[in-house]
Design a protein around this motif. Structure first.
Motif, PDB file in Angstrom:
ATOM      1  N   ASP A   1       0.848  -1.181   0.000  1.00  0.00           N
ATOM      2  CA  ASP A   1       0.000   0.000   0.000  1.00  0.00           C
ATOM      3  C   ASP A   1       0.890   1.239   0.000  1.00  0.00           C
ATOM      4  O   ASP A   1       2.097   1.157   0.255  1.00  0.00           O
ATOM      5  CB  ASP A   1      -0.933   0.017   1.213  1.00  0.00           C
ATOM      6  CG  ASP A   1      -2.257   0.716   0.942  1.00  0.00           C
ATOM      7  OD1 ASP A   1      -2.319   1.529   0.002  1.00  0.00           O
ATOM      8  OD2 ASP A   1      -3.231   0.449   1.666  1.00  0.00           O
ATOM      9  N   GLU A   2       0.270   2.362  -0.293  1.00  0.00           N
ATOM     10  CA  GLU A   2       0.946   3.664  -0.274  1.00  0.00           C
ATOM     11  C   GLU A   2       0.312   4.495   0.821  1.00  0.00           C
ATOM     12  O   GLU A   2      -0.903   4.442   1.019  1.00  0.00           O
ATOM     13  CB  GLU A   2       0.764   4.343  -1.630  1.00  0.00           C
ATOM     14  CG  GLU A   2       1.223   5.789  -1.693  1.00  0.00           C
ATOM     15  CD  GLU A   2       0.732   6.505  -2.941  1.00  0.00           C
ATOM     16  OE1 GLU A   2       0.779   7.746  -2.958  1.00  0.00           O
ATOM     17  OE2 GLU A   2       0.278   5.818  -3.882  1.00  0.00           O
ATOM     18  N   GLY A   3       1.114   5.261   1.544  1.00  0.00           N
ATOM     19  CA  GLY A   3       0.516   6.053   2.607  1.00  0.00           C
ATOM     20  C   GLY A   3       1.421   7.153   3.115  1.00  0.00           C
ATOM     21  O   GLY A   3       2.571   7.302   2.712  1.00  0.00           O
ATOM     22  N   VAL A   4       0.848   7.952   4.027  1.00  0.00           N
ATOM     23  CA  VAL A   4       1.582   9.012   4.721  1.00  0.00           C
ATOM     24  C   VAL A   4       1.572   8.684   6.209  1.00  0.00           C
ATOM     25  O   VAL A   4       0.520   8.341   6.768  1.00  0.00           O
ATOM     26  CB  VAL A   4       0.943  10.395   4.477  1.00  0.00           C
ATOM     27  CG1 VAL A   4       1.554  11.444   5.407  1.00  0.00           C
ATOM     28  CG2 VAL A   4       1.117  10.823   3.022  1.00  0.00           C
ATOM     29  N   VAL A   5       2.735   8.775   6.842  1.00  0.00           N
ATOM     30  CA  VAL A   5       2.827   8.520   8.279  1.00  0.00           C
ATOM     31  C   VAL A   5       2.204   9.696   9.029  1.00  0.00           C
ATOM     32  O   VAL A   5       2.629  10.850   8.871  1.00  0.00           O
ATOM     33  CB  VAL A   5       4.290   8.329   8.723  1.00  0.00           C
ATOM     34  CG1 VAL A   5       4.363   8.113  10.239  1.00  0.00           C
ATOM     35  CG2 VAL A   5       4.921   7.155   7.995  1.00  0.00           C
ATOM     36  N   LEU A   6       1.193   9.416   9.852  1.00  0.00           N
ATOM     37  CA  LEU A   6       0.503  10.447  10.614  1.00  0.00           C
ATOM     38  C   LEU A   6       1.041  10.585  12.034  1.00  0.00           C
ATOM     39  O   LEU A   6       1.144  11.694  12.560  1.00  0.00           O
ATOM     40  CB  LEU A   6      -0.999  10.141  10.686  1.00  0.00           C
ATOM     41  CG  LEU A   6      -1.733   9.958   9.352  1.00  0.00           C
ATOM     42  CD1 LEU A   6      -3.207   9.670   9.619  1.00  0.00           C
ATOM     43  CD2 LEU A   6      -1.575  11.180   8.464  1.00  0.00           C
TER      44      LEU A   6
ATOM     45  N   MET B   1       6.239  11.459   6.324  1.00  0.00           N
ATOM     46  CA  MET B   1       6.859  10.702   5.245  1.00  0.00           C
ATOM     47  C   MET B   1       5.798  10.048   4.365  1.00  0.00           C
ATOM     48  O   MET B   1       4.866   9.415   4.859  1.00  0.00           O
ATOM     49  CB  MET B   1       7.810   9.647   5.807  1.00  0.00           C
ATOM     50  CG  MET B   1       9.005  10.227   6.559  1.00  0.00           C
ATOM     51  SD  MET B   1      10.104  11.205   5.505  1.00  0.00           S
ATOM     52  CE  MET B   1      10.922   9.888   4.594  1.00  0.00           C
ATOM     53  N   HIS B   2       5.957  10.202   3.069  1.00  0.00           N
ATOM     54  CA  HIS B   2       5.084   9.584   2.077  1.00  0.00           C
ATOM     55  C   HIS B   2       5.809   8.349   1.560  1.00  0.00           C
ATOM     56  O   HIS B   2       6.897   8.454   0.988  1.00  0.00           O
ATOM     57  CB  HIS B   2       4.819  10.589   0.941  1.00  0.00           C
ATOM     58  CG  HIS B   2       3.937  10.075  -0.139  1.00  0.00           C
ATOM     59  ND1 HIS B   2       3.970  10.585  -1.432  1.00  0.00           N
ATOM     60  CD2 HIS B   2       2.978   9.101  -0.150  1.00  0.00           C
ATOM     61  CE1 HIS B   2       3.072   9.945  -2.152  1.00  0.00           C
ATOM     62  NE2 HIS B   2       2.470   9.049  -1.407  1.00  0.00           N
ATOM     63  N   VAL B   3       5.230   7.174   1.801  1.00  0.00           N
ATOM     64  CA  VAL B   3       5.970   5.935   1.589  1.00  0.00           C
ATOM     65  C   VAL B   3       5.146   4.880   0.848  1.00  0.00           C
ATOM     66  O   VAL B   3       3.917   4.921   0.819  1.00  0.00           O
ATOM     67  CB  VAL B   3       6.439   5.340   2.945  1.00  0.00           C
ATOM     68  CG1 VAL B   3       7.474   6.234   3.601  1.00  0.00           C
ATOM     69  CG2 VAL B   3       5.247   5.130   3.889  1.00  0.00           C
ATOM     70  N   ASP B   4       5.871   3.938   0.279  1.00  0.00           N
ATOM     71  CA  ASP B   4       5.298   2.712  -0.280  1.00  0.00           C
ATOM     72  C   ASP B   4       5.714   1.585   0.672  1.00  0.00           C
ATOM     73  O   ASP B   4       6.896   1.464   1.020  1.00  0.00           O
ATOM     74  CB  ASP B   4       5.844   2.457  -1.685  1.00  0.00           C
ATOM     75  CG  ASP B   4       5.292   1.182  -2.286  1.00  0.00           C
ATOM     76  OD1 ASP B   4       4.187   1.230  -2.839  1.00  0.00           O
ATOM     77  OD2 ASP B   4       5.969   0.128  -2.194  1.00  0.00           O
ATOM     78  N   LEU B   5       4.729   0.774   1.097  1.00  0.00           N
ATOM     79  CA  LEU B   5       5.011  -0.225   2.130  1.00  0.00           C
ATOM     80  C   LEU B   5       4.569  -1.619   1.721  1.00  0.00           C
ATOM     81  O   LEU B   5       3.652  -1.790   0.925  1.00  0.00           O
ATOM     82  CB  LEU B   5       4.269   0.114   3.432  1.00  0.00           C
ATOM     83  CG  LEU B   5       4.321   1.500   4.013  1.00  0.00           C
ATOM     84  CD1 LEU B   5       3.037   2.239   3.678  1.00  0.00           C
ATOM     85  CD2 LEU B   5       4.496   1.430   5.526  1.00  0.00           C
ATOM     86  N   GLN B   6       5.228  -2.582   2.317  1.00  0.00           N
ATOM     87  CA  GLN B   6       4.725  -3.953   2.327  1.00  0.00           C
ATOM     88  C   GLN B   6       4.411  -4.306   3.772  1.00  0.00           C
ATOM     89  O   GLN B   6       5.211  -4.035   4.682  1.00  0.00           O
ATOM     90  CB  GLN B   6       5.752  -4.933   1.780  1.00  0.00           C
ATOM     91  CG  GLN B   6       5.280  -6.392   1.830  1.00  0.00           C
ATOM     92  CD  GLN B   6       6.281  -7.346   1.211  1.00  0.00           C
ATOM     93  OE1 GLN B   6       6.311  -7.516   0.004  1.00  0.00           O
ATOM     94  NE2 GLN B   6       7.115  -7.948   2.043  1.00  0.00           N
ATOM     95  N   LEU B   7       3.243  -4.877   3.997  1.00  0.00           N
ATOM     96  CA  LEU B   7       2.808  -5.223   5.347  1.00  0.00           C
ATOM     97  C   LEU B   7       2.328  -6.659   5.395  1.00  0.00           C
ATOM     98  O   LEU B   7       1.847  -7.205   4.400  1.00  0.00           O
ATOM     99  CB  LEU B   7       1.685  -4.296   5.826  1.00  0.00           C
ATOM    100  CG  LEU B   7       1.981  -2.797   5.838  1.00  0.00           C
ATOM    101  CD1 LEU B   7       1.439  -2.146   4.564  1.00  0.00           C
ATOM    102  CD2 LEU B   7       1.371  -2.121   7.063  1.00  0.00           C
TER     103      LEU B   7
END
Length: 243
Positions: free
Chosen positions: A6-11, A55-61
């Motif tokens: 997913d893609e997201g921003v750390v809040l 930070m705007h990131v691409d993640l694997q979870l």
């Protein structure tokens, strides 16, 4: 163990145990996600500074029983680095992150528009143009409210739909009210403030840039009031915003 990207921003981040952190993210496909970053507080952590607020990131979870586990992170935009040296932009950005966390639910539903809006606002804060951080924040909050289904109305009466301009603003009613629909407790912003609010909601930056300081202060107060009404309490971070 089921994996997903997913893609997201750390809040937001907070400590978990001696070496881990719980990371709260606004993601494209799953909305608000809280996940564990194992070992991130160790000097040898493979995540480095990629899981910090902004930070705007691409993640694997990996899906977990209660909290998912972050297994990979790639930086898309390092907004944290760019905001660190600009206090007005940093405080405005902090209020944006809190707004996003409060408006988006952790029900697993996609939040594509909210993520795009937040990334665009953070990018505007770090741009080299002359847009005031306070204006960017107010515009972001109004548009985030609209995406969440709480769009205020500034050009027609929020109750009867009569064309404006109108003089009175009432947050519980959803915006401006005509003389007939006016209720006790309504605010009476100046016409210049109402025009500024409409520009911020629509993204008309040319008009917003020409606004005066008095209108900007009044508009910020109205945005904060409207947001607090829908969130049922105010944002803690707004008290630190440098206008």
């Amino acid at each position: 163990m089921s994996l997903y990207r997913d893609e997201g921003v750390v809040l937001r981040i907070h400590k978990l145990g001696e070496a881990d952190r719980i990371i709260t993210l606004l993601t494209r496909e799953r909305g608000l996600v809280r996940a564990v970053a194992k070992g991130i507080r160790k000097t040898t952590s493979r995540f480095g500074g990629r899981l910090e607020p902004f930070m705007h990131v691409d993640l694997q979870l990996a899906e977990g029983r209660s909290l998912d586990i972050i297994t990979q992170v790639e930086t898309i935009s390092a907004f944290a680095r760019d905001l660190g040296g600009d206090y007005p932009a940093y405080t405005a950005g902090t209020a944006m992150l809190e707004t996003a966390e409060r408006l988006v639910h952790d029900d697993g539903e996609p939040a594509v528009q909210q993520l795009q809006l937040l990334v665009g606002a953070l990018r505007a804060l770090t741009a080299s143009d002359d847009r005031a951080p306070g204006l960017i924040l107010d515009s972001y909050q109004l548009r985030a409210l609209a995406v969440a289904g709480y769009a205020p109305t500034f050009d027609t009466c929020a109750r009867c739909g009569r064309e404006g301009p109108h003089r009175d603003f009432h947050a519980p009613s959803g915006g401006m009210l005509c003389h007939t629909c006016r209720v006790p407790g309504s605010a009476a912003p100046s016409p210049f403030t109402v025009s500024l609010l409409a520009s911020l909601l629509s993204g008309d930056w040319e008009s917003a840039a020409g606004s005066d300081e008095r209108s900007r202060r009044e508009a910020s107060s109205i945005v904060a009031t409207y947001l607090s009404w829908h969130l049922e309490r105010g944002l803690r971070s707004l008290s630190h915003v440098d206008r």
